[in-house]
Scaffold this motif. Structure first.
Motif, PDB file in Angstrom:
ATOM      1  N   ASP A   1      16.742   2.681   5.979  1.00 14.65           N
ATOM      2  CA  ASP A   1      15.680   2.681   7.000  1.00 14.65           C
ATOM      3  C   ASP A   1      15.414   4.121   7.411  1.00 14.65           C
ATOM      4  O   ASP A   1      16.310   4.807   7.909  1.00 14.65           O
ATOM      5  CB  ASP A   1      16.121   1.881   8.238  1.00 14.65           C
ATOM      6  N   ILE A   2      14.169   4.593   7.204  1.00 15.13           N
ATOM      7  CA  ILE A   2      13.825   5.973   7.591  1.00 15.13           C
ATOM      8  C   ILE A   2      13.027   5.929   8.884  1.00 15.13           C
ATOM      9  O   ILE A   2      11.883   5.454   8.910  1.00 15.13           O
ATOM     10  CB  ILE A   2      12.954   6.685   6.547  1.00 15.13           C
TER      11      ILE A   2
ATOM     12  N   LEU B   1       9.263   5.797  -0.485  1.00 22.34           N
ATOM     13  CA  LEU B   1       9.047   4.933   0.689  1.00 22.34           C
ATOM     14  C   LEU B   1       8.530   3.553   0.292  1.00 22.34           C
ATOM     15  O   LEU B   1       8.604   2.619   1.085  1.00 22.34           O
ATOM     16  CB  LEU B   1       8.079   5.596   1.678  1.00 22.34           C
ATOM     17  N   SER B   2       7.983   3.422  -0.924  1.00 20.03           N
ATOM     18  CA  SER B   2       7.474   2.108  -1.363  1.00 20.03           C
ATOM     19  C   SER B   2       8.560   1.241  -1.977  1.00 20.03           C
ATOM     20  O   SER B   2       8.305   0.079  -2.311  1.00 20.03           O
ATOM     21  CB  SER B   2       6.405   2.261  -2.443  1.00 20.03           C
ATOM     22  N   ARG B   3       9.739   1.813  -2.178  1.00 22.48           N
ATOM     23  CA  ARG B   3      10.785   1.048  -2.858  1.00 22.48           C
ATOM     24  C   ARG B   3      11.201  -0.163  -2.010  1.00 22.48           C
ATOM     25  O   ARG B   3      11.187  -0.103  -0.781  1.00 22.48           O
ATOM     26  CB  ARG B   3      11.986   1.967  -3.100  1.00 22.48           C
TER      27      ARG B   3
ATOM     28  N   PHE C   1      10.115   2.316   5.970  1.00 21.27           N
ATOM     29  CA  PHE C   1       9.666   3.365   6.893  1.00 21.27           C
ATOM     30  C   PHE C   1       9.539   2.729   8.279  1.00 21.27           C
ATOM     31  O   PHE C   1       8.880   1.695   8.436  1.00 21.27           O
ATOM     32  CB  PHE C   1       8.316   3.943   6.435  1.00 21.27           C
ATOM     33  N   VAL C   2      10.213   3.328   9.249  1.00 20.09           N
ATOM     34  CA  VAL C   2      10.182   2.796  10.620  1.00 20.09           C
ATOM     35  C   VAL C   2       9.548   3.883  11.492  1.00 20.09           C
ATOM     36  O   VAL C   2      10.237   4.680  12.139  1.00 20.09           O
ATOM     37  CB  VAL C   2      11.610   2.433  11.119  1.00 20.09           C
ATOM     38  N   GLY C   3       8.211   3.932  11.463  1.00 19.87           N
ATOM     39  CA  GLY C   3       7.487   5.009  12.155  1.00 19.87           C
ATOM     40  C   GLY C   3       7.235   4.692  13.612  1.00 19.87           C
ATOM     41  O   GLY C   3       7.330   3.540  14.054  1.00 19.87           O
ATOM     42  N   ASN C   4       6.897   5.747  14.348  1.00 16.79           N
ATOM     43  CA  ASN C   4       6.579   5.633  15.782  1.00 16.79           C
ATOM     44  C   ASN C   4       7.793   5.208  16.606  1.00 16.79           C
ATOM     45  O   ASN C   4       7.647   4.559  17.643  1.00 16.79           O
ATOM     46  CB  ASN C   4       5.404   4.663  15.988  1.00 16.79           C
TER      47      ASN C   4
ATOM     48  N   VAL D   1       5.552   1.348  13.199  1.00 17.95           N
ATOM     49  CA  VAL D   1       4.560   1.574  12.140  1.00 17.95           C
ATOM     50  C   VAL D   1       5.278   1.510  10.788  1.00 17.95           C
ATOM     51  O   VAL D   1       6.199   2.282  10.527  1.00 17.95           O
ATOM     52  CB  VAL D   1       3.867   2.944  12.343  1.00 17.95           C
ATOM     53  N   SER D   2       4.844   0.582   9.952  1.00 17.93           N
ATOM     54  CA  SER D   2       5.481   0.399   8.635  1.00 17.93           C
ATOM     55  C   SER D   2       4.814   1.322   7.606  1.00 17.93           C
ATOM     56  O   SER D   2       3.790   1.966   7.896  1.00 17.93           O
ATOM     57  CB  SER D   2       5.302  -1.054   8.185  1.00 17.93           C
TER      58      SER D   2
END
Ligand code: NAP
Length: 437
Positions: free
Chosen positions: A30-31, A64-66, A71-74, A401-402
């Motif tokens: 998880d980024i 990030l598409s793997r 992606f754990v944005g915001n 945000v994914s």
């Protein structure tokens, strides 16, 4: 499952995610990023007119598409989720938070209006939401940039280019217009040491030979005749290239173009002079070099400038609970190890040094260490990762945000670009989130 959290989606975070998602069996990576947009300095630090450097995002997009990367944005680690909550819920944490805060010169006048740290200035023209409201006052005939690194050169070049030269860049429309409206005539690039000691590189220095409205100048007396015989040949080759370029600037005619870039060496700022709270000049002291170090000579001089931009390096920002070295402004670490299960890489580990490939090498070394530690001490398997942190964020009303959401923002930025620009960035988080509803 091995739950891995990476904090910061810049190059260092993406490289670690890439390696761990491929090499650790049954890994879920998880980024987290506090912005809705990934890629850190590639988006907000790399110069907007260096689009080639930004191509690296294609590789990061694949990571990030793997399937096992999220992606754990915001999401701000420190307020939306605490560092302790991450430690409780992830088997491995990698802190790749970069270095966002400007180092200070520590001289009188640094708080005057008209002084902008390179970090905030670069973030402004690159559309980082933190600095969208900076609105620097560029109603200046003279602008001084302190520092002899590539960041200083980037800023000088962006200020020196015409608006049409910036049309192939992704500078924000607001910054492009503000720079075009500036009456700047003299840009001073000031190094405290000599041309030999400058850390900028030749590709960037040479760009000043090709600008439409700006001529680069240097006093011939500021350039050495030859380099010491005992210098490392590789370093000498790079310096000789810079000197060759600088010698070509030394014969330029000051009046040949409307804007002049003055490359000045061996001078340190001692005082930023103000009038009514606003910069009106810069006092400098000439230095002599003793064993490659700058020594003040006592001789001072003054420049007529209304804007001062120190470009002297960055510091990281501590997250509550995270071990932090306040003196160096980095995450406290021993070769990338922070504490049990926690690692760090990139500028927040080593300080703000090195281009993207250097950070790749650093991230690879740290990822290898993580893999070795996982093999020697396998985790107990009782940390649930996003199964816990996801609901916690939802409970707290955080709009996560994914990667798919980012692709929506990305497409909207590409679609609204005008005048041949590659993209027009959204500069507020609210604008970005509004696209997702
Ligand atoms: P940098 O290369 O370390 O340059 C910092 C400059 O600030 C140096 O000239 C340093 O002088 C000077 N400085 C530090 N403290 C000072 C003080 N108190 N007074 C006066 N001058 C002072 O750092 P940077 O330009 O911020 O770049 C960071 C990294 O990003 C570098 O590795 C750079 O190559 C990379 N980068 C690359 C590109 C590119 O490849 N196009 C673009 C931007 C950045 P001393 O040398 O005397 O310490």
């Amino acid at each position: 499952m091995i739950n891995i959290a990476i904090v910061g989606s810049g190059p260092s975070g993406c490289y670690i995610a890439d390696m761990l998602s491929k090499k650790v069996a049954d890994a879920q990576v998880d980024i987290f990023d506090r912005l809705p947009t990934p890629f850190g300095l590639v988006r907000a630090g790399v110069a907007p007119d260096h689009q080639g450097t930004k191509n690296i995002v294609r590789q990061f997009e694949r990571t990030l598409s793997r399937d096992n990367v999220r992606f754990v944005g915001n999401v701000n680690i420190g307020s939306d989720l605490s560092y302790d909550e991450l430690k409780q819920n992830y088997d491995v944490i990698a802190l790749t938070i970069g270095a966002l805060r400007d180092r200070k010169l520590g001289i009188p006048g640094e708080d005057l209006a008209g002084v902008y740290g390179s970090g905030e200035f670069v973030a402004w023209y690159n559309g980082h939401p933190d600095q969208a409201g900076l609105n620097p006052d560029l109603n200046s005939s003279g602008i001084a940039i302190i520092g002899n690194g590539n960041v200083a050169l980037d800023i000088a070049r962006i200020l020196a280019k015409t608006s049409s030269e910036m049309d192939s860049s992704d500078i924000t429309a607001a910054a492009q217009a503000a720079i075009a409206a500036s009456p700047v005539q003299d840009i001073y690039l000031i190094g405290r040491r000599g041309a030999v000691e400058a850390s900028f590189t030749n590709v960037e220095l040479s760009e000043f030979g090709e600008l439409e409205r700006c001529v680069a100048l240097v006093e011939p007396a500021q350039l050495p005749g030859s380099l010491p015989d005992d210098m490392d040949p590789k370093a000498a080759k790079a310096i000789e290239k810079n000197l060759e370029t600088l010698r070509s600037y030394a014969i330029n005619m000051p009046d040949s173009k409307p804007v002049r870039l003055h490359l000045m060496f061996c001078a340190s700022p001692v005082n930023i002079i103000g009038d009514n709270g606003k910069v009106c000049g810069l006092k400098l002291e000439r230095n002599t070099l003793v064993d490659g170090r700058a020594q003040p000579s006592g001789e001072t001089f003054q420049l007529d400038v209304q804007t001062v931009i120190p470009a002297i390096g960055y510091r990281s920002e501590a997250i509550d609970g995270m071990p932090f070295d306040e003196t160096r402004g980095i995450v406290k670490n021993d070769e990338g190890c922070v504490e049990a299960g926690v690692y760090t890489a990139g500028w927040c580990k080593r300080g703000p040094q090195g281009v993207i490939p250097a950070n790749r090498a650093d991230s690879m070394a740290v990822a290898k260490q993580i893999i070795a530690d996982l093999e020697s001490t396998p985790p107990q398997g009782n940390r649930a990762g996003y199964d816990v942190t996801g609901p916690l964020l939802a409970e707290r009303g955080v709009c996560v945000v994914s990667f798919t959401d980012w692709q929506t923002i990305n497409q909207a930025e590409l679609a609204r670009a005008e005048n041949g620009k590659p993209r027009e960035k959204f500069t507020s988080v609210e604008q970005m989130l509004a696209l997702l509803n």
